[in-house]
Design a protein around this motif. Structure first.
Motif, PDB file in Angstrom:
ATOM      1  N   SER B 175       0.655  -1.298   0.168  1.00 32.72           N
ATOM      2  CA  SER B 175       0.173  -0.002   0.062  1.00 32.72           C
ATOM      3  C   SER B 175       1.107   1.313  -0.123  1.00 32.72           C
ATOM      4  O   SER B 175       0.090   2.023  -0.160  1.00 32.72           O
ATOM      5  N   PHE B 176       2.301   0.890  -0.018  1.00 31.35           N
ATOM      6  CA  PHE B 176       2.664   2.424   0.141  1.00 31.35           C
ATOM      7  C   PHE B 176       2.998   2.922  -1.020  1.00 31.35           C
ATOM      8  O   PHE B 176       3.731   3.413  -1.419  1.00 31.35           O
ATOM      9  N   ILE B 177       3.480   2.072  -1.753  1.00 30.06           N
ATOM     10  CA  ILE B 177       3.608   2.450  -3.165  1.00 30.06           C
ATOM     11  C   ILE B 177       2.916   2.828  -3.921  1.00 30.06           C
ATOM     12  O   ILE B 177       1.496   3.320  -3.592  1.00 30.06           O
ATOM     13  N   GLY B 178       3.318   4.307  -4.786  1.00 30.31           N
ATOM     14  CA  GLY B 178       2.237   5.523  -5.261  1.00 30.31           C
ATOM     15  C   GLY B 178       2.824   6.704  -4.688  1.00 30.31           C
ATOM     16  O   GLY B 178       3.225   6.889  -4.027  1.00 30.31           O
ATOM     17  N   ILE B 179       2.200   7.584  -5.159  1.00 28.91           N
ATOM     18  CA  ILE B 179       2.057   8.497  -4.690  1.00 28.91           C
ATOM     19  C   ILE B 179       1.474   9.213  -2.869  1.00 28.91           C
ATOM     20  O   ILE B 179       0.257   8.525  -2.909  1.00 28.91           O
ATOM     21  N   ASP B 180       2.451   9.323  -1.533  1.00 29.29           N
ATOM     22  CA  ASP B 180       1.933   9.922  -1.000  1.00 29.29           C
ATOM     23  C   ASP B 180       0.678  10.296  -0.570  1.00 29.29           C
ATOM     24  O   ASP B 180       0.961  12.304  -0.814  1.00 29.29           O
ATOM     25  N   GLY B 181      -0.281  10.458   0.383  1.00 32.68           N
ATOM     26  CA  GLY B 181      -1.321  11.074   0.434  1.00 32.68           C
ATOM     27  C   GLY B 181      -1.322  12.324   0.699  1.00 32.68           C
ATOM     28  O   GLY B 181      -1.976  13.498   0.970  1.00 32.68           O
ATOM     29  N   ILE B 182      -0.947  12.719   1.666  1.00 38.47           N
ATOM     30  CA  ILE B 182      -0.280  13.416   2.958  1.00 38.47           C
ATOM     31  C   ILE B 182       0.640  14.528   2.253  1.00 38.47           C
ATOM     32  O   ILE B 182       0.461  15.561   2.267  1.00 38.47           O
ATOM     33  N   THR B 183       1.439  14.276   1.733  1.00 41.17           N
ATOM     34  CA  THR B 183       3.240  14.656   1.198  1.00 41.17           C
ATOM     35  C   THR B 183       2.671  15.122  -0.232  1.00 41.17           C
ATOM     36  O   THR B 183       3.764  16.150  -1.140  1.00 41.17           O
ATOM     37  N   PHE B 185       4.828  13.252  -1.939  1.00 46.03           N
ATOM     38  CA  PHE B 185       5.827  12.604  -2.255  1.00 46.03           C
ATOM     39  C   PHE B 185       6.291  11.216  -2.776  1.00 46.03           C
ATOM     40  O   PHE B 185       4.887  10.446  -1.913  1.00 46.03           O
ATOM     41  N   PRO B 186       6.252  10.990  -3.691  1.00 47.64           N
ATOM     42  CA  PRO B 186       6.235   9.069  -5.022  1.00 47.64           C
ATOM     43  C   PRO B 186       7.264   8.400  -3.956  1.00 47.64           C
ATOM     44  O   PRO B 186       8.647   9.207  -3.585  1.00 47.64           O
ATOM     45  N   ARG B 187       5.810   7.430  -3.657  1.00 51.36           N
ATOM     46  CA  ARG B 187       7.040   6.486  -3.178  1.00 51.36           C
ATOM     47  C   ARG B 187       7.093   4.892  -3.741  1.00 51.36           C
ATOM     48  O   ARG B 187       6.192   4.258  -3.995  1.00 51.36           O
ATOM     49  N   PHE B 188       8.237   4.103  -3.353  1.00 53.92           N
ATOM     50  CA  PHE B 188       8.970   2.984  -4.146  1.00 53.92           C
ATOM     51  C   PHE B 188       8.042   3.283  -5.757  1.00 53.92           C
ATOM     52  O   PHE B 188       7.731   1.833  -5.347  1.00 53.92           O
ATOM     53  N   THR B 189       8.205   4.053  -6.243  1.00 49.53           N
ATOM     54  CA  THR B 189       7.524   4.111  -7.634  1.00 49.53           C
ATOM     55  C   THR B 189       8.874   4.130  -9.186  1.00 49.53           C
ATOM     56  O   THR B 189       8.065   3.027 -10.103  1.00 49.53           O
ATOM     57  N   PHE B 190       9.686   3.375  -8.208  1.00 44.20           N
ATOM     58  CA  PHE B 190      10.997   3.526  -9.115  1.00 44.20           C
ATOM     59  C   PHE B 190      10.932   4.128 -10.196  1.00 44.20           C
ATOM     60  O   PHE B 190      11.154   3.951 -11.522  1.00 44.20           O
ATOM     61  N   ASN B 191      10.209   4.907 -10.803  1.00 43.84           N
ATOM     62  CA  ASN B 191       9.847   5.926 -11.730  1.00 43.84           C
ATOM     63  C   ASN B 191       9.422   5.094 -12.533  1.00 43.84           C
ATOM     64  O   ASN B 191       9.201   5.445 -14.174  1.00 43.84           O
ATOM     65  N   ASP B 192       8.563   4.653 -12.378  1.00 41.92           N
ATOM     66  CA  ASP B 192       7.462   3.613 -13.560  1.00 41.92           C
ATOM     67  C   ASP B 192       6.130   4.539 -13.957  1.00 41.92           C
ATOM     68  O   ASP B 192       5.200   4.524 -11.829  1.00 41.92           O
ATOM     69  N   ILE B 193       5.694   4.233 -14.365  1.00 39.17           N
ATOM     70  CA  ILE B 193       4.751   6.101 -14.683  1.00 39.17           C
ATOM     71  C   ILE B 193       2.979   4.668 -14.372  1.00 39.17           C
ATOM     72  O   ILE B 193       2.015   4.939 -13.396  1.00 39.17           O
ATOM     73  N   ASN B 194       3.299   3.335 -14.262  1.00 40.90           N
ATOM     74  CA  ASN B 194       2.168   2.416 -13.253  1.00 40.90           C
ATOM     75  C   ASN B 194       2.275   2.355 -12.148  1.00 40.90           C
ATOM     76  O   ASN B 194       1.121   2.261 -11.953  1.00 40.90           O
ATOM     77  N   LEU B 195       3.395   2.682 -11.041  1.00 37.39           N
ATOM     78  CA  LEU B 195       2.614   2.595  -9.767  1.00 37.39           C
ATOM     79  C   LEU B 195       3.350   3.704  -9.462  1.00 37.39           C
ATOM     80  O   LEU B 195       2.573   4.141  -8.088  1.00 37.39           O
ATOM     81  N   LEU B 196       2.872   4.912  -9.438  1.00 42.37           N
ATOM     82  CA  LEU B 196       2.982   5.960  -9.162  1.00 42.37           C
ATOM     83  C   LEU B 196       0.927   6.519  -8.481  1.00 42.37           C
ATOM     84  O   LEU B 196       1.478   6.915  -7.548  1.00 42.37           O
ATOM     85  N   VAL B 410       0.812  -7.612 -13.337  1.00 46.93           N
ATOM     86  CA  VAL B 410       0.523  -7.801 -10.922  1.00 46.93           C
ATOM     87  C   VAL B 410      -0.208  -9.122 -10.838  1.00 46.93           C
ATOM     88  O   VAL B 410      -0.016  -9.486 -10.220  1.00 46.93           O
ATOM     89  N   MET B 411      -1.750  -9.833 -11.570  1.00 44.62           N
ATOM     90  CA  MET B 411      -2.684 -10.673 -11.125  1.00 44.62           C
ATOM     91  C   MET B 411      -1.160 -11.766 -11.227  1.00 44.62           C
ATOM     92  O   MET B 411      -1.866 -12.778 -10.139  1.00 44.62           O
TER      93      MET B 411
END
Lengths: 150, 490
Positions: B175-183, B185-196, B410-411
Motif C-alpha cells: 500500500s506504500f507504493i504510489g504518491i503519498d496522500g499527505i505530502t 511525495f512518490p514512494r517506491f515508484t521506481f520512476n514507473d508510471i504504472n506505479l505512480l 500484477v495479477m
C-alpha cells in the motif's frame, strides 16, 4: 518445512531491509509530524523482527514437528509448466491480441489436461473466448482490443 | 426512505441479479477447489459496469450461495467445496454412506438459510448503531481501530504469529507504493508510471485468491473427477426440523459474532459452531457418525458469518473477512467509501444491501430445495476444462478494472506468489487485509499527529481510544499470558 521457513524469513528480511534503505532517502519528519518514510520504516522493522523470530523458532523446532513440503514431484512440475505457459501468454497477449492468443492458450491447456479430441477442445475454447469477448467487450464496455489480431 | 429501499430491491432486475449471484455462488461453492473468495473475486469485474446496488447485491448473492454450496460436495464426496464446509463434510459424508445424502442436504439448506437470516437481522440491528458510534471517531480512533484489526488478523490467521505478521506486513508494504496522500511525495515508484497511482488492489486480490487457487488445482488435474450419486428426499422430516431449530439459530449467532471479528471467516465460524453444538448436545459421542445437529450447526455457523463480516466493513471500512475485503474494492470502484458516512450519505444503498441480503438467503433456500439435482450435476464439470477458463477470467477481470495491461502482470505475479505462500503454510488473507487496513492506519496516524502538531498524547485522549488500546494489548498478549498462566498451574 525447516528449509522453507528459512527461505521465507530470508526473503522477508531482505525485503524489509530494502524498504528501510529506500525509506531513509525520503523527506524527514516536519515539526514532529511524520514524513512519508516513517510508516514504511515501522512496518519494515516489524517484518524484520518477525522474520528473525521465525528463523529462531525454526532453529529450536523439534524434528518431529517438521513436515515435508512437496516442491518437486511430478504434480508440482505441472504447476510450474502452467506458470511458465501463463507468463508466455502474458508476453504474447499485447503483441498478438486477445482473441487469438487466448484461444490458443485455452486449446493447449485443455488438450494437455483433459486429453479430449482436438475438435471438441477447439470448439470449447472458441465458444468460451467469444462469449467472454462479447460479454466484456459489448455488454460491459471494456475495450478488449489488445493487439493486431483483435 | 422505506419506499425507496423497497423499490430499489423489489424489482425484477435486482431479483434477477441476486438469483444469478446465488446460483453462480452455489455452483462455485459446490466445485472443490473454487472457494467463496475466489468466486467473489472472479465475479467482481462484472460489477464494474453495473450500478452500485445491483453490483454489490450480485456479489453478496455469490458470497451467500458459495458458503452454502460448499456443503454439497462436502456431503456427497467428503471433499468440502470451500474450506467453510470442512466441518459439515465430517458428518455429511456419513449420511451419504447410508444413502441419505438428500436428507443431509435438506438439513444443510435449511440451516444455512436460518444462519444467514439470523446474521442479516444482526446486521440490520447492529450496523446502524455501530455506524453512529463510529461517526464520533476521528483520526486517532481510526488509527487505533486499524491497528486493532491488523493485530487480530496477525494473531488468528494461520498457525504462526510470525508468518501472520509477515503476510500482513507484505500487504501494508504494497500500500506504500504510489504518491503519498499527505505530502505528495512518490514512494517506491521506481520512476514507473504504472506505479505512480499506487497498486490497485483488485488485481492483487484476483491473483492471490483466484489465480493461486487455480494453480493449486493443477496439482491434481490428472486425477479423475469423482462421480456423484443420486439424491432424493430433500425436505427435512419433523424430527430433523426440531434439531435444526434448536441448533441453527444459535450457530447463526455464533457465526455472526465471528464474522464481525476482522480476519475470522466462515471456516472458523463453522468449526466453532460445530464444537459448541457438541458441547450443547445430549449425545456428543455420536458426532462424526452422521447426526443432523452436526450438519445444522456448522452450516448455520458458516452462513452466519456472511452478515457478520459486513458489519465492520460497512460501518468502519474494516473488512470482517477476505470476501468483505473484495467488497470494499467493489464499493470503491463505484466511488463509495465504506465507513460511518455511508449510513448518512447513502442510506438507501445501505438498507438495500440489508434487504437484498435477506432476499439472497431466501433465493438460496428456494434454489437449494428445488434444484439440488442440478447443482450435483455441476460437480461433473471436468476441472481440466474449468481451470483454464478460470485463468482467462482472472486475466480479463484484472484487465477490466483500469483497462491497463500492467494490472494483468500484477495479477499473474501475485498468483504465483500466492501459490508459494500457501505452499509454505502462509495464509494469503492477511496480505489483502493489510493492503486495506495499512493505508487506513497510516493516513489516520499522520493526520492525528498533524492535528496535535506532533503530540502523541492525542492517541490517548478519548475513552474509545483507550478501549482500542486495551483491545490491542489483549489480542497481542492474551495468548501468551494464558499460555504462561497454564504452565504455572500445570
Amino acid at each position: 518445512m525447516r528449509k522453507a521457513n528459512f527461505i521465507v524469513s530470508g526473503v522477508f528480511a531482505v525485503f524489509a531491509i530494502v524498504i528501510i534503505a529506500i525509506s531513509l532517502t525520503f523527506p524527514p519528519s516536519n515539526h514532529g509530524v511524520p514524513g512519508p518514510g516513517m510508516f514504511p520504516i515501522i512496518i519494515a522493522s516489524l517484518i524484520l523482527v518477525s522474520a528473525l523470530s521465525l528463523a529462531i523458532k525454526t532453529l529450536t523446532m523439534n524434528k518431529e514437528e517438521d513436515t515435508a513440503i512437496d516442491l518437486k514431484s511430478k504434480n508440482i512440475l505441472n504447476v510450474y509448466v502452467t506458470m511458465v505457459g501463463m507468463i508466455v501468454y502474458f508476453v504474447l497477449l499485447p503483441l498478438i491480441g486477445f482473441v487469438v492468443t487466448t484461444t490458443v492458450m485455452l486449446i493447449l491447456y485443455i488438450k494437455w489436461y483433459g486429453k479430449r479430441s482436438w475438435l471438441k477442445t477447439i470448439l470449447i475454447a472458441v465458444i468460451f473466448v467469444l462469449a467472454i469477448f462479447f460479454l466484456f467487450g459489448s455488454v460491459l464496455n471494456v475495450p478488449m482490443r489488445f493487439g493486431i489480431l483483435i | 426512505m422505506l419506499v425507496e429501499v423497497l423499490t430499489s430491491v423489489f424489482n425484477i432486475q435486482i431479483f434477477l441479479f441476486i438469483i444469478l449471484g446465488v446460483f453462480t455462488g452455489i455452483c462455485i461453492g459446490a466445485l472443490p477447489g473454487l472457494t467463496a473468495t475466489m468466486g467473489v473475486a472472479l465475479v467482481l469485474p462484472l460489477t464494474f459496469g453495473l450500478d452500485a446496488i445491483p453490483g454489490i447485491l450480485l456479489l453478496i448473492g455469490v458470497y451467500v450461495g458459495a458458503i452454502y454450496g460448499g456443503s454439497i460436495s462436502g456431503i456427497l464426496l467428503r471433499t468440502p467445496g470451500t474450506p467453510a464446509a470442512a466441518a459439515t463434510a465430517i458428518d455429511g459424508y456419513e449420511f451419504s454412506k447410508r444413502g441419505e445424502s438428500g436428507r443431509a442436504m435438506g438439513i444443510s439448506t435449511v440451516s444455512s438459510f436460518i444462519g444467514g437470516v439470523v446474521s442479516v437481522i444482526a446486521l440490520w440491528l447492529i450496523a446502524p448503531q455501530l455506524a453512529k458510534l463510529a461517526l464520533r471517531f476521528s483520526a486517532p480512533e481510526f488509527f487505533l481501530l486499524a491497528v486493532f484489526g491488523l493485530s487480530i488478523i496477525a494473531s488468528i490467521s494461520g498457525n504462526s504469529l510470525a508468518k501472520g505478521v509477515l503476510c500482513g506486513g507484505l500487504g501494508i508494504s504494497l500500500s506504500f507504493i504510489g504518491i503519498d496522500g499527505i505530502t505528495g511525495f512518490p514512494r517506491f515508484t521506481f520512476n514507473d508510471i504504472n506505479l505512480l497511482s499506487g497498486m490497485s488492489f483488485i488485481p492483487v486480490m484476483i491473483g492471490l485468491f483466484a489465480m493461486s487457487q487455480a494453480f493449486r488445482t493443477i496439482e491434481d488435474i490428472f486425477t479423475p473427477d469423482q462421480v456423484s450419486q443420486k439424491i432424493s428426499h430433500v425436505w427435512p422430516s419433523k424430527s430433523d426440523w426440531k434439531i435444526i431449530l434448536k441448533f441453527a439459530p444459535i450457530s447463526g449467532l455464533i457465526g455472526t459474532i465471528i464474522g464481525i471479528v476482522p480476519g475470522a471467516g466462515a471456516e472458523i465460524g463453522a468449526f466453532v459452531s460445530y464444537s459448541q453444538a457438541k458441547r450443547m448436545s445430549k449425545r456428543p459421542e455420536l458426532f462424526g457418525t452422521g447426526i443432523p445437529e452436526a450438519i445444522a450447526a456448522p452450516e448455520g455457523g458458516n452462513n452466519g458469518v456472511t452478515g457478520g463480516a459486513l458489519i465492520p466493513m460497512l460501518t468502519m471500512g474494516v473488512p470482517g473477512d477476505a470476501v468483505a475485503a473484495i467488497m470494499i474494492g467493489a464499493l470503491t470502484v463505484q466511488g463509495l467509501q465504506p465507513g460511518p458516512l455511508l449510513f448518512t450519505e447513502h442510506t438507501t444503498l445501505v438498507y438495500s444491501i440489508f434487504l437484498g441480503m435477506f432476499v439472497a438467503n431466501v433465493a438460496m433456500l428456494v434454489l437449494g430445495l428445488s434444484s439440488l439435482k442440478l447443482f450435483v450435476k455441476v460437480l461433473s464439470i471436468p476441472k481440466a476444462i474449468l481451470t483454464p477458463m478460470i485463468f482467462v477470467l482472472c486475466v480479463v477481470g484484472s484487465y477490466a478494472i483500469n483497462t491497463n495491461f500492467f494490472d494483468v502482470g500484477v495479477m499473474l505475479f501475485f498468483g504465483i506468489v500466492g501459490y508459494f505462500m500457501q505452499k509454505v503454510d502462509m495464509s494469503v488473507s492477511p496480505a489483502v487485509l493489510g493492503l486495506i487496513l495499512g493505508p487506513m492506519a497510516e493516513s489516520n496516524f499522520r493526520r492525528a499527529l498533524l492535528m496535535s502538531e506532533g503530540n502523541y498524547s492525542i492517541f490517548f485522549t478519548s475513552v474509545i481510544a483507550w478501549i482500542f488500546v486495551a483491545l490491542i494489548f489483549i489480542t497481542l498478549l492474551g495468548p501468551q499470558i494464558t499460555a504462561l498462566f497454564k504452565r504455572k498451574t500445570a
